[in-house]
Enzyme design. Structure first.
Site, PDB file in Angstrom:
ATOM      1  N   ARG A  81      10.941  -6.356  -4.637  1.00  0.00           N
ATOM      2  CA  ARG A  81      11.187  -4.957  -4.305  1.00  0.00           C
ATOM      3  C   ARG A  81      11.389  -4.184  -5.606  1.00  0.00           C
ATOM      4  O   ARG A  81      11.763  -4.754  -6.635  1.00  0.00           O
ATOM      5  CB  ARG A  81      12.444  -4.810  -3.441  1.00  0.00           C
ATOM      6  CG  ARG A  81      12.390  -5.491  -2.088  1.00  0.00           C
ATOM      7  CD  ARG A  81      13.699  -5.247  -1.339  1.00  0.00           C
ATOM      8  NE  ARG A  81      13.688  -5.804   0.006  1.00  0.00           N
ATOM      9  CZ  ARG A  81      14.161  -7.011   0.323  1.00  0.00           C
ATOM     10  NH1 ARG A  81      14.682  -7.798  -0.626  1.00  0.00           N
ATOM     11  NH2 ARG A  81      14.120  -7.449   1.569  1.00  0.00           N
ATOM     12  N   LYS A 141      18.506  -7.191  -0.619  1.00  0.00           N
ATOM     13  CA  LYS A 141      19.303  -6.433   0.341  1.00  0.00           C
ATOM     14  C   LYS A 141      20.484  -7.270   0.822  1.00  0.00           C
ATOM     15  O   LYS A 141      20.381  -8.484   0.953  1.00  0.00           O
ATOM     16  CB  LYS A 141      18.436  -6.003   1.526  1.00  0.00           C
ATOM     17  CG  LYS A 141      17.413  -4.926   1.168  1.00  0.00           C
ATOM     18  CD  LYS A 141      16.677  -4.443   2.400  1.00  0.00           C
ATOM     19  CE  LYS A 141      15.728  -3.309   2.065  1.00  0.00           C
ATOM     20  NZ  LYS A 141      14.998  -2.814   3.250  1.00  0.00           N
ATOM     21  N   HIS A 145       5.738  -0.862  -3.850  1.00  0.00           N
ATOM     22  CA  HIS A 145       5.826  -1.619  -2.598  1.00  0.00           C
ATOM     23  C   HIS A 145       4.450  -2.048  -2.102  1.00  0.00           C
ATOM     24  O   HIS A 145       4.337  -3.012  -1.334  1.00  0.00           O
ATOM     25  CB  HIS A 145       6.554  -0.796  -1.532  1.00  0.00           C
ATOM     26  CG  HIS A 145       7.574  -1.583  -0.780  1.00  0.00           C
ATOM     27  ND1 HIS A 145       8.672  -2.154  -1.391  1.00  0.00           N
ATOM     28  CD2 HIS A 145       7.664  -1.935   0.526  1.00  0.00           C
ATOM     29  CE1 HIS A 145       9.381  -2.798  -0.485  1.00  0.00           C
ATOM     30  NE2 HIS A 145       8.794  -2.695   0.680  1.00  0.00           N
ATOM     31  N   ARG A 203       3.986  -5.427  -3.421  1.00  0.00           N
ATOM     32  CA  ARG A 203       4.769  -6.384  -2.621  1.00  0.00           C
ATOM     33  C   ARG A 203       4.053  -6.682  -1.303  1.00  0.00           C
ATOM     34  O   ARG A 203       3.962  -7.845  -0.883  1.00  0.00           O
ATOM     35  CB  ARG A 203       6.162  -5.803  -2.369  1.00  0.00           C
ATOM     36  CG  ARG A 203       7.051  -6.622  -1.430  1.00  0.00           C
ATOM     37  CD  ARG A 203       8.446  -6.005  -1.426  1.00  0.00           C
ATOM     38  NE  ARG A 203       9.235  -6.355  -0.272  1.00  0.00           N
ATOM     39  CZ  ARG A 203      10.013  -7.436  -0.172  1.00  0.00           C
ATOM     40  NH1 ARG A 203      10.063  -8.301  -1.176  1.00  0.00           N
ATOM     41  NH2 ARG A 203      10.728  -7.653   0.913  1.00  0.00           N
ATOM     42  N   HIS A 248      13.358 -11.387   3.876  1.00  0.00           N
ATOM     43  CA  HIS A 248      13.570 -10.724   5.164  1.00  0.00           C
ATOM     44  C   HIS A 248      14.600 -11.494   5.983  1.00  0.00           C
ATOM     45  O   HIS A 248      14.462 -12.703   6.170  1.00  0.00           O
ATOM     46  CB  HIS A 248      12.265 -10.659   5.959  1.00  0.00           C
ATOM     47  CG  HIS A 248      11.282  -9.667   5.423  1.00  0.00           C
ATOM     48  ND1 HIS A 248       9.938  -9.696   5.732  1.00  0.00           N
ATOM     49  CD2 HIS A 248      11.445  -8.597   4.590  1.00  0.00           C
ATOM     50  CE1 HIS A 248       9.329  -8.701   5.116  1.00  0.00           C
ATOM     51  NE2 HIS A 248      10.217  -8.022   4.421  1.00  0.00           N
ATOM     52  N   TYR A 268       2.779  -8.536   8.786  1.00  0.00           N
ATOM     53  CA  TYR A 268       1.668  -8.978   7.941  1.00  0.00           C
ATOM     54  C   TYR A 268       0.653  -9.806   8.715  1.00  0.00           C
ATOM     55  O   TYR A 268      -0.486  -9.940   8.278  1.00  0.00           O
ATOM     56  CB  TYR A 268       2.203  -9.759   6.732  1.00  0.00           C
ATOM     57  CG  TYR A 268       3.051  -8.893   5.842  1.00  0.00           C
ATOM     58  CD1 TYR A 268       2.476  -7.921   5.027  1.00  0.00           C
ATOM     59  CD2 TYR A 268       4.439  -9.008   5.843  1.00  0.00           C
ATOM     60  CE1 TYR A 268       3.256  -7.103   4.231  1.00  0.00           C
ATOM     61  CE2 TYR A 268       5.227  -8.196   5.050  1.00  0.00           C
ATOM     62  CZ  TYR A 268       4.624  -7.247   4.248  1.00  0.00           C
ATOM     63  OH  TYR A 268       5.402  -6.426   3.473  1.00  0.00           O
TER      64      TYR A 268
END
Length: 303
Positions: free
Chosen positions: A146, A170, A237, A240, A263, A272
């Site tokens: 990220r 995150k 992004h 990514r 994630h 995806y």
């Protein structure tokens, strides 16, 4: 109603000590609800029920408000009513259990593999800016970082000998990622030049003055590289997304891609798989001899 709203905003400012940006967001959202309530002839927050609030939200959605904006608005409304309930100023929360309308999820934009290689395989001048930019582009695509993770990356988290990098993602979660050969070589070419710039701290990516690059500066460098090499605007992004899409296309291992991306929920990674299907469908349309046939010539119904 306005007095209650102002009291809630003051509570957020003085007691909850929310940021000015967050406070402005609450104010904008709640003023929308207040305007709709007053237009409907309501003079008290108790008079706003779930049905009316649902109607207001639907109206805003029809006016073009995104699902994300409406979810934030409902969250602000719930916060207001929780405050009013504690203060004894109302008897119910009409936003409780109410969800924002869902919009079709947009598929992330990616580069195909050939375009990614075109971006990264261009000639690189042996100077500070060119070597730095090549290293950050390679690392974005090699490891799927990220933007915030690349900005915050320090030397102590980079192990080029083992081909590994640790990042803080995150939720303050740390994960370890592989660094590909091309990215390692680009970093090895960049780090000696970095050392000559008298860096202020351990940041891997710095400007000529030694300061850590800001998110905005990196976005600008990536965009300029996209225009120069591909003739298109490019965002970090997007690299990514390309990393994830190409890895899933090659491996088919959704769980591994989830881990690499950091994630928490595999449903986030599953977007995806839709990109992978789009690619397969495109290949089918181009290559299969029957793909573009409009119908049987004889009009028969044979199975």
């Amino acid at each position: 109603m306005r007095a209650d709203l102002d009291a809630f905003l003051e509570h957020l400012r003085s007691e909850r000590q929310v940021s000015a940006h967050t406070l402005d967001g609450y104010r904008r959202d709640l003023l929308k609800i207040l305007a709709l309530a007053e237009k409907a002839g309501l003079s008290d927050w108790n008079a706003l029920d779930t049905r009316s609030l649902r109607t207001f939200v639907a109206r805003l959605h029809q006016q073009g408000q995104s699902s994300r904006s409406l979810a934030r608005l409902l969250s602000a409304t719930r916060g207001l009513y929780q405050y009013l309930l504690r203060e004894g100023r109302c008897r119910h929360d009409p936003a409780n259990g109410l969800s924002a309308p869902k919009s079709p999820r947009k598929l992330p934009r990616t580069l195909d593999a050939d375009r990614a290689l075109q971006l990264l395989d261009g000639a690189v001048e042996d100077d500070f800016i060119a070597r730095r930019d090549q290293a950050l582009l390679e690392l974005f695509y090699s490891s799927g970082l990220r933007l915030s993770e690349l900005v915050g990356l320090d030397l102590e988290w980079l192990d080029l000998k083992e081909g590994l990098v640790r990042v803080r993602g995150k939720g303050n979660k740390v994960r370890e990622l592989p660094v590909g050969k091309a990215a390692r070589q680009a970093l090895e070419a960049w780090l000696p030049l970095r050392a000559q710039a008298a860096p202020e701290d351990g940041a891997v990516f710095i400007g000529r003055g030694g300061k850590r690059l800001t998110p905005r500066a990196i976005q600008l460098r990536v965009r300029q590289a996209g225009v120069r090499e591909l003739g298109q605007h490019l965002h970090p992004h997007m690299l990514r997304h390309s990393f994830a899409s190409h890895l899933l296309e090659s491996s088919g291992d959704l769980r591994a891609v989830q881990e690499l991306l950091g994630h928490a929920d595999i449903a986030t990674t599953q977007i995806y798989t839709h990109l992978d299907f789009q690619h397969l469908a495109s290949v089918y349309d181009r290559a299969h001899p029957r793909a573009k046939r409009k119908g049987n010539a004889d009009g028969g119904n044979d199975p």
